[in-house]
Design a protein around this motif. Structure first.
Motif, PDB file in Angstrom:
ATOM      1  N   VAL A  97       0.861  -1.232   0.070  1.00 12.56           N
ATOM      2  CA  VAL A  97      -0.203  -0.006  -0.104  1.00 12.56           C
ATOM      3  C   VAL A  97       0.715   1.219  -0.134  1.00 12.56           C
ATOM      4  N   ILE A  98       1.917   1.380   1.010  1.00 15.95           N
ATOM      5  CA  ILE A  98       2.663   2.557   1.226  1.00 15.95           C
ATOM      6  C   ILE A  98       3.719   2.688   0.161  1.00 15.95           C
ATOM      7  N   LYS A  99       4.090   1.652  -0.507  1.00 12.50           N
ATOM      8  CA  LYS A  99       5.013   1.825  -1.669  1.00 12.50           C
ATOM      9  C   LYS A  99       4.321   2.456  -2.741  1.00 12.50           C
ATOM     10  N   ASN A 100       3.084   1.924  -2.919  1.00 11.34           N
ATOM     11  CA  ASN A 100       2.612   2.583  -4.178  1.00 11.34           C
ATOM     12  C   ASN A 100       2.186   4.001  -3.944  1.00 11.34           C
ATOM     13  N   GLN A 101       1.669   4.110  -2.747  1.00 10.70           N
ATOM     14  CA  GLN A 101       1.604   5.651  -2.259  1.00 10.70           C
ATOM     15  C   GLN A 101       2.737   6.538  -2.466  1.00 10.70           C
ATOM     16  N   SER A 102       3.867   5.894  -1.920  1.00 10.60           N
ATOM     17  CA  SER A 102       5.088   6.661  -1.863  1.00 10.60           C
ATOM     18  C   SER A 102       5.605   7.019  -3.325  1.00 10.60           C
ATOM     19  N   GLU A 103       5.571   6.012  -4.132  1.00 13.45           N
ATOM     20  CA  GLU A 103       5.882   6.333  -5.594  1.00 13.45           C
ATOM     21  C   GLU A 103       5.038   7.378  -6.340  1.00 13.45           C
ATOM     22  N   GLU A 104       3.883   7.385  -5.873  1.00 15.73           N
ATOM     23  CA  GLU A 104       2.815   8.519  -6.395  1.00 15.73           C
ATOM     24  C   GLU A 104       3.536   9.873  -5.858  1.00 15.73           C
ATOM     25  N   GLN A 105       3.559   9.856  -4.463  1.00 13.19           N
ATOM     26  CA  GLN A 105       3.506  11.067  -3.655  1.00 13.19           C
ATOM     27  C   GLN A 105       4.979  11.630  -3.789  1.00 13.19           C
ATOM     28  N   TYR A 106       5.980  10.754  -3.878  1.00 12.69           N
ATOM     29  CA  TYR A 106       7.321  11.296  -3.524  1.00 12.69           C
ATOM     30  C   TYR A 106       8.152  11.170  -4.911  1.00 12.69           C
ATOM     31  N   THR A 107       8.439  12.286  -5.325  1.00 10.47           N
ATOM     32  CA  THR A 107       9.281  12.198  -6.411  1.00 10.47           C
ATOM     33  C   THR A 107      10.392  13.474  -5.885  1.00 10.47           C
ATOM     34  N   PHE A 108      11.484  13.441  -6.194  1.00  8.65           N
ATOM     35  CA  PHE A 108      12.283  14.664  -5.726  1.00  8.65           C
ATOM     36  C   PHE A 108      11.760  15.929  -6.451  1.00  8.65           C
ATOM     37  N   SER A 109      11.693  16.837  -5.613  1.00 13.74           N
ATOM     38  CA  SER A 109      11.224  17.948  -6.402  1.00 13.74           C
ATOM     39  C   SER A 109      12.034  19.141  -6.146  1.00 13.74           C
ATOM     40  N   GLU A 110      12.731  19.903  -7.310  1.00 14.55           N
ATOM     41  CA  GLU A 110      13.369  20.910  -7.048  1.00 14.55           C
ATOM     42  C   GLU A 110      12.797  22.157  -6.277  1.00 14.55           C
ATOM     43  N   GLU A 111      11.501  21.830  -6.471  1.00 13.74           N
ATOM     44  CA  GLU A 111      10.598  23.015  -5.674  1.00 13.74           C
ATOM     45  C   GLU A 111      10.725  22.926  -4.152  1.00 13.74           C
ATOM     46  N   GLU A 112      10.846  21.669  -3.653  1.00 18.68           N
ATOM     47  CA  GLU A 112      11.007  21.616  -2.302  1.00 18.68           C
ATOM     48  C   GLU A 112      12.196  22.011  -1.795  1.00 18.68           C
ATOM     49  N   MET A 113      13.111  21.571  -2.677  1.00 16.99           N
ATOM     50  CA  MET A 113      14.655  22.081  -2.310  1.00 16.99           C
ATOM     51  C   MET A 113      14.669  23.716  -2.148  1.00 16.99           C
ATOM     52  N   ASN A 114      13.927  24.096  -3.342  1.00 16.30           N
ATOM     53  CA  ASN A 114      14.187  25.670  -3.237  1.00 16.30           C
ATOM     54  C   ASN A 114      13.468  26.282  -1.755  1.00 16.30           C
ATOM     55  N   VAL A 115      12.301  25.555  -1.490  1.00 18.46           N
ATOM     56  CA  VAL A 115      11.609  26.284  -0.394  1.00 18.46           C
ATOM     57  C   VAL A 115      12.631  26.206   0.871  1.00 18.46           C
ATOM     58  N   SER A 116      13.482  24.851   1.109  1.00 21.12           N
ATOM     59  CA  SER A 116      14.314  24.794   1.966  1.00 21.12           C
ATOM     60  C   SER A 116      15.584  25.752   1.789  1.00 21.12           C
ATOM     61  N   GLU A 117      15.944  26.182   0.579  1.00 26.12           N
ATOM     62  CA  GLU A 117      17.055  26.860   0.411  1.00 26.12           C
ATOM     63  C   GLU A 117      16.527  28.409   0.839  1.00 26.12           C
ATOM     64  N   LEU A 118      15.396  28.706   0.488  1.00 26.04           N
ATOM     65  CA  LEU A 118      14.718  30.131   0.909  1.00 26.04           C
ATOM     66  C   LEU A 118      14.642  30.243   2.198  1.00 26.04           C
ATOM     67  N   GLU A 119      14.179  29.111   2.878  1.00 28.05           N
ATOM     68  CA  GLU A 119      14.156  29.417   4.580  1.00 28.05           C
ATOM     69  C   GLU A 119      15.741  29.545   5.063  1.00 28.05           C
ATOM     70  N   HIS A 120      16.573  28.641   4.399  1.00 25.62           N
ATOM     71  CA  HIS A 120      18.000  28.984   4.923  1.00 25.62           C
ATOM     72  C   HIS A 120      18.427  30.342   4.601  1.00 25.62           C
ATOM     73  N   LYS A 121      18.238  30.782   3.557  1.00 24.87           N
ATOM     74  CA  LYS A 121      18.638  32.119   3.247  1.00 24.87           C
ATOM     75  C   LYS A 121      18.019  33.154   4.177  1.00 24.87           C
ATOM     76  N   ILE A 122      16.595  32.947   4.337  1.00 26.85           N
ATOM     77  CA  ILE A 122      16.053  34.071   5.043  1.00 26.85           C
ATOM     78  C   ILE A 122      16.697  33.697   6.682  1.00 26.85           C
ATOM     79  N   TYR A 123      16.990  32.649   7.085  1.00 29.93           N
ATOM     80  CA  TYR A 123      17.427  32.193   8.316  1.00 29.93           C
ATOM     81  C   TYR A 123      18.883  33.218   8.466  1.00 29.93           C
ATOM     82  N   THR A 124      19.596  32.746   7.676  1.00 34.26           N
ATOM     83  CA  THR A 124      21.019  33.411   7.815  1.00 34.26           C
ATOM     84  C   THR A 124      20.896  34.954   7.572  1.00 34.26           C
ATOM     85  N   GLU A 125      19.875  35.510   6.736  1.00 30.79           N
ATOM     86  CA  GLU A 125      19.872  37.015   6.746  1.00 30.79           C
ATOM     87  C   GLU A 125      19.243  37.667   7.986  1.00 30.79           C
TER      88      GLU A 125
END
Lengths: 190, 332
Positions: A97-125
């Motif tokens: 069940v979860i494997k199917n789900q995870s394949e659907e739900q989770y693919t690496f997204s640049e967008e998520e990475m960029n969100v984390s990067e923005l957070e980091h940038k804001i924190y350091t600033e």
């Protein structure tokens, strides 16, 4: 870019502990919170990122970094998170069940990475803001205090608090979106 | 029109934004603000950027929950055994040394030794290594060498006849006897240290080779590139960085570079964290700091056991120090 990557790989391969340390200091927090978005457990997120650095060292002569170092780190963390999620799933017998789900739900997204990067940038600033301004801004944003509470605590007028916060926002915006600002000024000047 | 507006986007608007974001405006004021915003007092994009910063920053308190310094200590200890092994003594040379010792003990196998130590142009080698304890070695020319733990040196039977050359890894203090006609030459990984008669300390660290001179004159150079050379005199120190092959030198400010030999620690207004890290290093412990240390320490410890030293530090500072077989842990 590839030149920079070459230097990084050479540094990694030299086994120079100081270099590993500087990369760790630079990336540890953002990668950990990025992992936490997937595993929802800060302890596990920390472990995943710490393991990544040990592996980075152990496999330093065998690294396949295709794009750039930053996305390599994020991708590696992402993969470890998915592995972890799948392992938990296996353990809990919801494998399919979860494997199917995870394949659907989770693919690496640049967008998520960029969100984390923005957070980091804001924190350091935020950390770079001038003293009083930073203190007040953090009391508002991090501690959830109202401007009147802050004013009372610090024995200032509410107006001063508001001025400091708007100063903070102005500085932050200028440093976090610098290109936009230049572009905006440029367009206005036209 | 545009010029004036740029300079005006400032104070007033931002304060309004703050009050809007802080939810301190009445409904009417909010409407006014939003329509104002559309009419261009603050550009839409600027406002969105500020709003983004505002909203994102409320989630950033979490950054305080991580202790990067402490977690690096954990990671570094997982790398360290390997890092140390690799740089302290290269696995291959270590094996060569071991092989050499066995062969000497077995005796009569000088031929095999030639092959093992072909670097030394095929003469009988004398090898001295240390494990857990340091030891003193007197060379045929009268020079006195104190080898620190986990170190090794090797020279051949022509030493003091045709040359005074030896191979070395680890850390040692060299007190070299004077002989102007036969320079004393120490070969390490990439560097050569050459002297006539002086005393100095040599230490192979994780990322650099360090030479600190106590008396006399010492030259340090890259073996393959003699032009990359510095001359050191009393109380000067040089570091040869393996990665860059750069030699950096200057006055020595490390009061304790000989502690490993003398058992004496001297601190002068030294930050507490540095004091503890020096001690941890010397007593082979891992240092775990759970607080930020601010004070500094001035004092001398001479051949004292670790628990005694730590007790004295505890008494003069407001920190709590525990230590176990592998750790020194500092708490509030």
């Amino acid at each position: 870019m590839s030149g920079e990557l070459d230097i990084i790989i050479r540094k990694l391969q030299s086994g120079d502990e100081n270099f590993y340390k500087s990369v760790f200091y630079d990336y540890y927090a953002r990668l950990t919170f990025f992992a936490n978005k997937y595993v929802h457990d800060l302890e596990i997120a920390r472990e995943i990122v710490q393991d990544l650095f040990v592996k980075l060292y152990e496999r330093r002569f065998n690294l396949h970094i295709e794009t750039n170092f930053k996305s390599y780190l994020y991708r590696s963390v992402y993969n470890s998170c998915i592995n972890h999620i799948n392992q938990v799933a296996v353990r809990e017998h919801h494998h399919q069940v979860i494997k199917n789900q995870s394949e659907e739900q989770y693919t690496f997204s640049e967008e998520e990475m960029n969100v984390s990067e923005l957070e980091h940038k804001i924190y350091t600033e935020i950390e770079k803001l001038p003293g009083q301004c930073r203190k007040i801004f953090k009391m508002n944003r991090f501690d959830g205090m109202t401007n009147s509470d802050i004013a009372e605590t610090l024995n200032l007028s509410k107006r001063t608090v508001e001025t400091q916060i708007s100063k903070a926002l102005k500085i932050l915006r200028g440093n976090i979106y610098p290109k936009m600002l230049v572009l905006a000024c440029f367009l206005m000047a036209l | 029109m545009s010029y004036k507006r740029t300079s005006k986007t400032s104070q007033m608007d931002f304060e309004k934004i703050v009050r809007f974001l802080s939810n301190e405006l009445s409904d009417k004021e909010k409407d006014d603000f939003l329509s104002d915003e559309e009419s261009g007092n603050v550009t839409g994009r600027e406002f969105e950027q500020v709003r983004k910063i505002w909203e994102t920053s409320s989630a950033l308190k979490k950054y305080k929950m991580l202790d990067t310094v402490a977690d690096w200590a954990t990671v570094s200890s997982r790398l360290k055994p390997r890092l140390k092994q690799r740089t302290r003594k290269l696995p291959l040379t270590t094996m060569l040394y071991r092989a050499a010792i066995i062969i000497i003990i077995a005796a009569g196998l000088a031929f095999g030794l030639h092959k093992v130590t072909s670097l030394m142009s095929g003469h009988e080698s004398i090898v001295v290594t240390t494990d857990a304890n340091s030891r003193e070695v007197t060379l045929p020319d009268g020079s006195l060498i104190t080898l620190n733990k986990n170190s090794a040196l090797r020279y051949n039977n022509r030493f003091n006849k045709n040359n005074r050359e030896l191979f070395f890894s680890g850390e040692a203090f060299f007190d070299v006897s004077k002989n102007a006609s036969l320079p004393f030459v120490i070969r390490t990984g990439n560097t050569t240290i050459q002297v006539l008669g002086t005393s100095f300390n040599v230490k192979e660290d994780t990322c650099a080779l360090k030479v600190t001179v106590v008396s006399g004159r010492v030259s340090v150079y890259e073996t393959k590139n003699r032009k990359n050379q510095v001359q050191l005199i009393r109380n000067q120190t040089a570091s040869f960085e393996y990665a860059t092959k750069k030699i950096i030198y200057g006055e020595n400010s490390d009061l304790n570079f000989l502690s490993w030999k003398t058992g004496r620690f001297e601190f002068f207004k030294t930050p507490t964290a540095d004091v503890l890290s020096t001690l941890a290093n010397y007593f082979d412990k891992k240092l775990i700091l759970n607080i930020n240390l601010k004070d500094s320490i001035t004092g001398v410890f001479e051949n004292q056991p670790l628990n005694e030293i730590l007790k004295e530090i505890e008494m003069t500072t407001a920190i709590k120090i525990e230590h176990g077989q592998d750790y020194i842990i500092v708490r509030k």
